[in-house]
Design an enzyme around this catalytic site. Structure first.
Site, PDB file in Angstrom:
ATOM      1  N   SER A 136       0.816  -1.201   0.000  1.00  0.00           N
ATOM      2  CA  SER A 136       0.000   0.000   0.000  1.00  0.00           C
ATOM      3  C   SER A 136       0.864   1.271   0.000  1.00  0.00           C
ATOM      4  CB  SER A 136      -0.967  -0.056   1.188  1.00  0.00           C
ATOM      5  OG  SER A 136      -1.955   0.947   1.094  1.00  0.00           O
ATOM      6  N   ASP A 270      -9.758  -3.245  -5.945  1.00  0.00           N
ATOM      7  CA  ASP A 270      -9.093  -2.428  -4.934  1.00  0.00           C
ATOM      8  C   ASP A 270      -9.570  -0.981  -5.030  1.00  0.00           C
ATOM      9  OD1 ASP A 270      -7.367  -1.132  -3.214  1.00  0.00           O
ATOM     10  OD2 ASP A 270      -5.588  -2.221  -3.872  1.00  0.00           O
ATOM     11  N   HIS A 299      -7.142  -5.701  -0.541  1.00  0.00           N
ATOM     12  CA  HIS A 299      -6.043  -4.754  -0.337  1.00  0.00           C
ATOM     13  C   HIS A 299      -5.310  -5.066   0.970  1.00  0.00           C
ATOM     14  CE1 HIS A 299      -4.112  -0.755  -0.923  1.00  0.00           C
ATOM     15  NE2 HIS A 299      -4.093  -0.744   0.396  1.00  0.00           N
TER      16      HIS A 299
END
Length: 324
Positions: A136, A270, A299
């Site tokens: 991320s 996502d 995610h």
């Protein structure tokens, strides 16, 4: 005699100050010190995990153990929390009690980049090659690390569900930006009140919040209890607010310069980096190793798919490791 997979995985836990901020480090493998240049027992390669946000090392406990075993226990696998995202143990403050201010705004996005570079400088020999596995916002941090410290011996960077552009314009970003940038202080009071609950009740609340998952990693439950700390949640939300403002344009220059070292892995559903972000980067870098998830992983894969992700990564890196 137990097989290697049945042996308990050696896991060392440390709480340290890095850039003056409380930092939680999990180290998988027998190597606890990689800074001694003169040691003959240093490994050739370190796998270092750069977390998402919340950047609590505990979320990646199962992931680094699975990765370490998948690598036949040949290389250390470490995860370093973001500065100030962990709840320090008793007797340790969130910020080091010193007159020396090591880094301005260490809890901000730029500070987190310098925090990781500082950790490597102080704790890892410059002769050790690196595989950086980022998740991320950790992907943005990793690209910045490679941009600012080209001397790092990065063998590969694996960027999982990369939030490296247009975060505020993503479906989740549109929802969260007003909350993070204007209303985050409103959340502090309920967190403060909940912090007085017994640990068992906090864990029950976390289980209730994650009840929709078929299987949830137990370490994610215990780690999430940290989120009942006002200091932790304040640093987490502050960093997130900066992400919405600062992660705007994709750094195509750094990507182009390091393209052969990068593996991108995008999700199909996502809401932080939607599939058209994948389509566009794939078009801009047709020769890049840019993959689209075919397994439907979320995610926040650490909540329920750490072992599956670790298995994929070890498979992707086999050729690189055989050339060492």
């Amino acid at each position: 005699m137990r097989s290697a997979s049945e042996e308990p995985v050696p896991l060392h836990e440390e709480f340290i100050y890095c850039c003056g901020a409380a930092t939680h480090v999990l180290k998988c493998g027998p190597w606890k010190d990689l800074s001694n240049d003169e040691s003959k027992n240093l490994p050739r390669l370190l796998f270092m995990i750069i977390p998402g946000n919340p950047g609590l090392a505990g979320y990646y406990r199962t992931f680094i153990q699975a990765l370490y075993c998948g690598l036949n226990q040949q290389y250390p696998v470490w995860v370093v929390s973001h500065a100030g995202h962990c709840k320090p143990p008793s007797g340790m403050e969130m910020i080091e009690d010193t007159d020396i201010k090591e880094l301005e705004d260490v809890f901000g996005l730029n500070g987190q980049v310098e925090h990781k570079l500082n950790f490597l400088k102080k704790n890892v020999s410059k002769d050790i090659k690196l595989v950086l596995i980022a998740h991320s916002i950790g992907c943005y941090i990793t690209l910045e690390m490679m941009k600012r410290a080209s001397e790092l011996q990065v063998l590969r960077s694996v960027l999982l569900f990369p939030t490296i552009e247009r975060m505020a314009q993503s479906p989740q970003g549109k929802l969260m930006t007003p909350l993070l940038c204007k209303l985050r202080y409103v959340l502090y009071m309920p967190v403060y009140l909940l912090s007085f609950l017994p640990e068992g009740v906090k864990a029950s609340l976390v289980r209730f919040a994650l009840r929709g998952m078929k299987t949830c990693d137990e370490s994610s439950i215990t780690t999430s209890v940290n989120l009942f700390s006002v200091d932790c949640i304040a640093n987490i939300l502050y960093m997130a607010s900066q992400e919405m403002m600062k992660v705007v344009e994709r750094d195509s220059t750094t990507i182009k310069k390091n393209l052969k070292k990068l593996i991108f892995y995008y999700g199909t559903g996502d809401s932080w980096c939607p599939q058209h972000y994948y389509d566009e980067i794939k078009m801009d870098f047709p020769d890049g190793d840019i993959r689209l998830c075919e397994k439907g992983l979320r995610h926040a894969f650490v909540l329920d798919a750490s072992k599956e992700m670790a298995a994929m990564i070890t498979d992707w890196l086999q050729d690189d490791l055989t050339k060492l």
